[in-house]
Design an enzyme around this catalytic site. Sequence first.
Site: not given
Ligand code: NAD
Length: 330
Positions: A235, A264, A285
């Site tokens: 994000r 965005e 995105h």
């Molecule tokens: P997820 O919940 O499976 O993994 C997120 C990880 O981040 C978890 O393991 C969590 O423990 C860790 N985390 C939380 N707070 C943290 C911190 N302060 N420091 C370090 N690690 C921390 O989520 P995911 O499926 O891997 O997705 C991650 C993010 O990607 C989503 O929340 C979303 O915002 C973003 N995303 C972007 C797109 C895109 O089109 N670019 C698409 C899907 C998701």
Amino acid sequence: MTLVMVADPLEMFQPYAQERAAIEAAGAEFRLGDGSFAAIRDADVVLTTWTLRFPAHELQKLHRCRMVARYGVGVDNIDLAAATELGIVVANAPTYCVGEVADHTVGLILTLTRGLAWLDREVRAGRWMAVHKDDPRVPRLSLMTIGLVGLGKIGRRVAQRLAGFGCRILAYDPYLSDAEIRERGALPVASLTELLQAADLVSLHVPLTDETRRMINRTTLAQLRPGAMVVNTSRGGVIDEQALVEALQRDHLFGVALDVLDPEPIRADHPLLAMDPRRVILTPHFGAWCRASTPDLQTEIANAVTALLSGRLPPSTMNPAVQPRFGLIR
Ligand code: NAD
């Protein structure tokens, strides 16, 4: 009759066939809203894409709402704490695009390290051999240390893919044990600072929360090695963009590749747009997108709604501490 509404319908999901069929089979009514909060005031379940935000004062007006489900992974457009307090379940679509985002991340890493977008432009401009003389500072990928911040569903897939390139992969994720980090294909570090100081390239895979907002800022950027790179497919709000621009201008960073920005779309006068295309790669995105991911997204949302309609807390509930206002089986 239970009413399920899409608050902010999008053309790409029309005719909402999967959701409509599943919801009507469960004995509920499925209706499309018009992008306004007024239209969804009496809905029992609200589905939302990404054009609306759900702050506490709007959630409070949804007096019948039992669940807000978001078409997507991140639920940072919904005030999770307020929803939890009101007894509103918040669900997402957790897995529909994880492979694509990991692919996109690796694509950005390759574009940045191999100069791909810039090389394409140079060839089209008639410069074939000139680029070989111009030092594009191409690193050897297999000698790089890549630091992943967040090793959840997407981060771990990025680690799997990068393993094939032979690079050293570090990860910082305070919610995972060292053993879990190793199982997911990375070496654990004790702190974000340790990761930043060791990595040639840092890739961000955290949700946007109060804890991660602007976690890449002036202070943390200064901890990066000179010439480091930053990739972000999570994000935009995770990075202080002004500080990022300054780090590029000072040549402290070699480059950045960003799929997400805040806000965005990018504004036309954003300084990143005027920077060297070897060093700044931008995509709109797009990480989640592919032909197969959209129907998977719709299936995941339909599944969340049918779980709730059958009296169960959906497995994709993002606020598991919630006490559902009208009761549910856990
Ligand atoms: P997820 O919940 O499976 O993994 C997120 C990880 O981040 C978890 O393991 C969590 O423990 C860790 N985390 C939380 N707070 C943290 C911190 N302060 N420091 C370090 N690690 C921390 O989520 P995911 O499926 O891997 O997705 C991650 C993010 O990607 C989503 O929340 C979303 O915002 C973003 N995303 C972007 C797109 C895109 O089109 N670019 C698409 C899907 C998701």
